[in-house]
Scaffold this active site. Structure first.
Site, PDB file in Angstrom:
ATOM      1  N   TYR A  12     -14.735 -14.593  -4.004  1.00  0.00           N
ATOM      2  CA  TYR A  12     -14.009 -13.359  -4.142  1.00  0.00           C
ATOM      3  C   TYR A  12     -14.655 -12.394  -3.630  1.00  0.00           C
ATOM      4  O   TYR A  12     -14.066 -11.046  -3.562  1.00  0.00           O
ATOM      5  CB  TYR A  12     -14.031 -13.486  -5.917  1.00  0.00           C
ATOM      6  CG  TYR A  12     -13.022 -14.413  -6.681  1.00  0.00           C
ATOM      7  CD1 TYR A  12     -12.409 -15.051  -5.936  1.00  0.00           C
ATOM      8  CD2 TYR A  12     -13.178 -14.296  -8.029  1.00  0.00           C
ATOM      9  CE1 TYR A  12     -11.540 -16.086  -6.585  1.00  0.00           C
ATOM     10  CE2 TYR A  12     -12.372 -15.088  -8.380  1.00  0.00           C
ATOM     11  CZ  TYR A  12     -11.356 -16.022  -7.824  1.00  0.00           C
ATOM     12  OH  TYR A  12     -10.775 -16.929  -8.880  1.00  0.00           O
ATOM     13  N   GLY A  13     -16.057 -12.334  -3.503  1.00  0.00           N
ATOM     14  CA  GLY A  13     -16.823 -11.116  -3.336  1.00  0.00           C
ATOM     15  C   GLY A  13     -16.135  -9.895  -2.147  1.00  0.00           C
ATOM     16  O   GLY A  13     -16.232  -8.836  -2.531  1.00  0.00           O
ATOM     17  N   SER A  27     -15.420 -18.456  -8.759  1.00  0.00           N
ATOM     18  CA  SER A  27     -14.530 -18.586  -7.658  1.00  0.00           C
ATOM     19  C   SER A  27     -14.878 -19.643  -6.753  1.00  0.00           C
ATOM     20  O   SER A  27     -14.079 -20.129  -5.818  1.00  0.00           O
ATOM     21  CB  SER A  27     -14.931 -17.405  -6.632  1.00  0.00           C
ATOM     22  OG  SER A  27     -16.068 -17.314  -6.449  1.00  0.00           O
ATOM     23  N   GLU A  73     -27.018 -23.290  -0.116  1.00  0.00           N
ATOM     24  CA  GLU A  73     -26.035 -24.237   0.028  1.00  0.00           C
ATOM     25  C   GLU A  73     -26.530 -25.193   1.014  1.00  0.00           C
ATOM     26  O   GLU A  73     -26.287 -26.334   1.356  1.00  0.00           O
ATOM     27  CB  GLU A  73     -24.651 -23.685   0.396  1.00  0.00           C
ATOM     28  CG  GLU A  73     -24.100 -22.901  -0.827  1.00  0.00           C
ATOM     29  CD  GLU A  73     -22.657 -22.857  -0.837  1.00  0.00           C
ATOM     30  OE1 GLU A  73     -21.958 -22.855   0.232  1.00  0.00           O
ATOM     31  OE2 GLU A  73     -22.216 -22.348  -1.897  1.00  0.00           O
ATOM     32  N   THR A 130     -25.068 -16.506  -9.346  1.00  0.00           N
ATOM     33  CA  THR A 130     -25.007 -17.854  -9.698  1.00  0.00           C
ATOM     34  C   THR A 130     -25.794 -18.734  -9.272  1.00  0.00           C
ATOM     35  O   THR A 130     -26.389 -19.876  -9.572  1.00  0.00           O
ATOM     36  CB  THR A 130     -23.622 -18.307 -10.181  1.00  0.00           C
ATOM     37  OG1 THR A 130     -22.655 -18.295  -8.826  1.00  0.00           O
ATOM     38  CG2 THR A 130     -23.037 -17.632 -11.361  1.00  0.00           C
ATOM     39  N   HIS A 131     -26.034 -18.731  -7.662  1.00  0.00           N
ATOM     40  CA  HIS A 131     -26.678 -19.596  -6.670  1.00  0.00           C
ATOM     41  C   HIS A 131     -28.322 -19.300  -6.882  1.00  0.00           C
ATOM     42  O   HIS A 131     -28.865 -20.499  -6.625  1.00  0.00           O
ATOM     43  CB  HIS A 131     -26.291 -19.313  -5.618  1.00  0.00           C
ATOM     44  CG  HIS A 131     -25.138 -20.103  -4.954  1.00  0.00           C
ATOM     45  ND1 HIS A 131     -23.832 -19.672  -5.330  1.00  0.00           N
ATOM     46  CD2 HIS A 131     -24.853 -21.124  -4.082  1.00  0.00           C
ATOM     47  CE1 HIS A 131     -22.930 -20.577  -4.669  1.00  0.00           C
ATOM     48  NE2 HIS A 131     -23.568 -21.165  -4.077  1.00  0.00           N
ATOM     49  N   CYS A 148     -19.024 -15.838 -12.832  1.00  0.00           N
ATOM     50  CA  CYS A 148     -18.817 -15.469 -11.326  1.00  0.00           C
ATOM     51  C   CYS A 148     -19.115 -13.840 -11.578  1.00  0.00           C
ATOM     52  O   CYS A 148     -18.444 -13.216 -12.384  1.00  0.00           O
ATOM     53  CB  CYS A 148     -17.529 -15.394 -10.943  1.00  0.00           C
ATOM     54  SG  CYS A 148     -16.931 -14.528  -9.465  1.00  0.00           S
ATOM     55  N   ASN A 149     -19.898 -13.359 -10.793  1.00  0.00           N
ATOM     56  CA  ASN A 149     -20.613 -11.958 -11.056  1.00  0.00           C
ATOM     57  C   ASN A 149     -19.362 -10.867 -10.484  1.00  0.00           C
ATOM     58  O   ASN A 149     -19.111 -10.048 -10.929  1.00  0.00           O
ATOM     59  CB  ASN A 149     -21.717 -11.590 -10.230  1.00  0.00           C
ATOM     60  CG  ASN A 149     -23.044 -12.171 -11.191  1.00  0.00           C
ATOM     61  OD1 ASN A 149     -23.501 -11.487 -11.976  1.00  0.00           O
ATOM     62  ND2 ASN A 149     -23.651 -13.285 -10.671  1.00  0.00           N
ATOM     63  N   THR A 150     -18.751 -11.512  -9.353  1.00  0.00           N
ATOM     64  CA  THR A 150     -17.801 -10.494  -8.783  1.00  0.00           C
ATOM     65  C   THR A 150     -16.491 -10.391  -9.916  1.00  0.00           C
ATOM     66  O   THR A 150     -16.346  -9.309  -9.899  1.00  0.00           O
ATOM     67  CB  THR A 150     -17.171 -11.170  -7.348  1.00  0.00           C
ATOM     68  OG1 THR A 150     -18.380 -11.323  -6.653  1.00  0.00           O
ATOM     69  CG2 THR A 150     -16.280 -10.074  -6.800  1.00  0.00           C
TER      70      THR A 150
END
Lengths: 277, 277
Positions: free
Chosen positions: A50-51, A19, A160, A193-194, A81-83
């Protein structure tokens, strides 16, 4: 350039989508493990994240991303992307026509295998944790496992912000992980992913008795296996090309991409994948 | 129910929109100050947040939100979103056909007036700070002001986590505000709709010599003036209706809405405002 049994070219690239930019840690793990494979990355930055979105919306977005990558001639699709994996993997599989890999199964399987006592912690965004996707995967491989899940919504903005080794982050981590440590977990899945960028700090907080499972690395290892089993490994290539697409000019793209990918991003293009636009 | 000079009904509702739920703090300030005014709130939760998106995308989203509110017969539109105000206020004005108010001008003006020495700090999201919108407004009212801006991207997730009075948040605040305090600011603008919930903590961090300007309250005060000057105040109503629309079923909507609005949200509907969908 011999075609694989299914007609796919082994020299075709691996498609990876997320995402946003978090999936770049998965791409990085893939490129480190499979340096001969060309890659195409799509970050749906116009619609990140997307979460919090509805499942139906996520399925549409994931389908559009899949169509885009397939249009680029990829030989496999990695849902980084986990979501999107938790909510839309069947849609991607139905649509792709090439082998598909999500991030949940590899991470969950690695945790089920690594855990000594079967006491496994899972940390991720609210969306990933509330999907219970890792819980299901871990139990499918290890039915007796005790899985303790914790959403850590501050970790993505902390990464971030670049505060990966700060007192603020340590305090947040202690607060999030305290309840898991009280449950005496022996394994912790970084199901976002972060989070690979927080690994050193998290390792200090949980101590050396807890095994950290990095979903990005687990996914890259699973992709290697998948390519071998499907006779899709590129054994000929050398310096494999990497192309990058985003759906919107992400603010701080260069900085974030460098941080998550670990190198500069070349060959970046802004594209639209919105089938309704 | 007498029509105003422009043909608008004074009993018509005030329209308020934001990219998500943060604008509920602005709505709350409006409803507290103007209890006789009916309101319609639109949270574009399907596309939250606007901050990292391209200016053109934000202008389209803001135009679509405006069309939606105008379609609900509002007599004024409040853009309760700093990003949309900074990037798209002229588009909203051009489209609305009713008086329009953003959150930047009221907050900036209040700061310019309140500051003793003209040393003004502004905190907000990365998008708001990089727009420099508050800087411009403050200077337009007080050309000699020294404006010090600081993006605080962790504050929104900290508020959404409910950690409004925690050590983690205090540390983050000290880190963000330290450089502003070194510049001896005498006034600090909370230039993000989530920040009113951090006011007690921020007040402790900056000390009592720094005047805190809450954009939500400043906007409600400016709206009152605007309605009076346009002869649009509803002097007759009593228990004014509040309607809520979101563009996607936001995760944790109830919890977050209650936290930001300070009361339960009734009459919630999910709508689409996407003109391309």
């Amino acid at each position: 350039m011999s075609p694989s049994p299914g007609g796919l070219q082994v020299s075709a690239p691996i498609g990876v989508f997320d995402s946003g930019l978090g999936g770049l840690t998965v791409l990085r793990a893939i490129r480190e493990r499979l340096p001969r494979e060309a890659t195409v990355y799509l970050g749906d930055t116009a619609r990140v994240t997307y979460g919090p979105k509805a499942a139906e919306t996520i399925r549409r977005y994931a389908s559009e991303a899949t169509d885009f990558l397939v249009g680029k001639g990829v030989k496999a699709v990695v849902v980084a992307c986990n979501t999107a994996t938790a909510r839309a993997l069947p849609d991607v599989v139905a649509r792709a026509g090439v082998p598909v890999l999500g991030v949940v199964e590899p991470g969950g399987l690695a945790a089920a295998r690594a855990s000594r006592e079967g006491r496994i912690g899972v940390i991720g965004t609210r969306g990933t944790i509330s999907s219970r996707a890792y819980n299901e995967v871990i139990h499918s491989h290890r039915p007796d496992a005790l899985v303790f899940e914790q959403a850590c919504p501050l970790f993505v903005p902390l990464v971030e912000e670049g505060w990966t080794d700060e007192e603020v982050t340590r305090l947040a981590a202690e607060r999030y992980l305290g309840p898991l440590l009280e449950q005496q977990i022996d394994t912790l899945v970084l199901a976002c992913t972060h989070y690979p960028l927080l690994k050193p700090l998290l390792a200090r907080v949980v101590g050396e008795d807890v095994c950290l499972i990095d979903s990005a690395e687990a996914t890259a290892a699973a992709l290697e296996q998948l390519l071998v089993s499907e006779s899709l490994s590129n054994t000929a290539g050398s310096s494999a090309a990497a192309r990058y697409y985003v759906t919107d000019e992400a603010a701080r793209f260069d900085l974030l991409a460098r941080r998550l990918l670990g190198e500069e991003v070349d060959h970046l293009e802004i594209v639209s994948v919105d089938s309704t636009g």
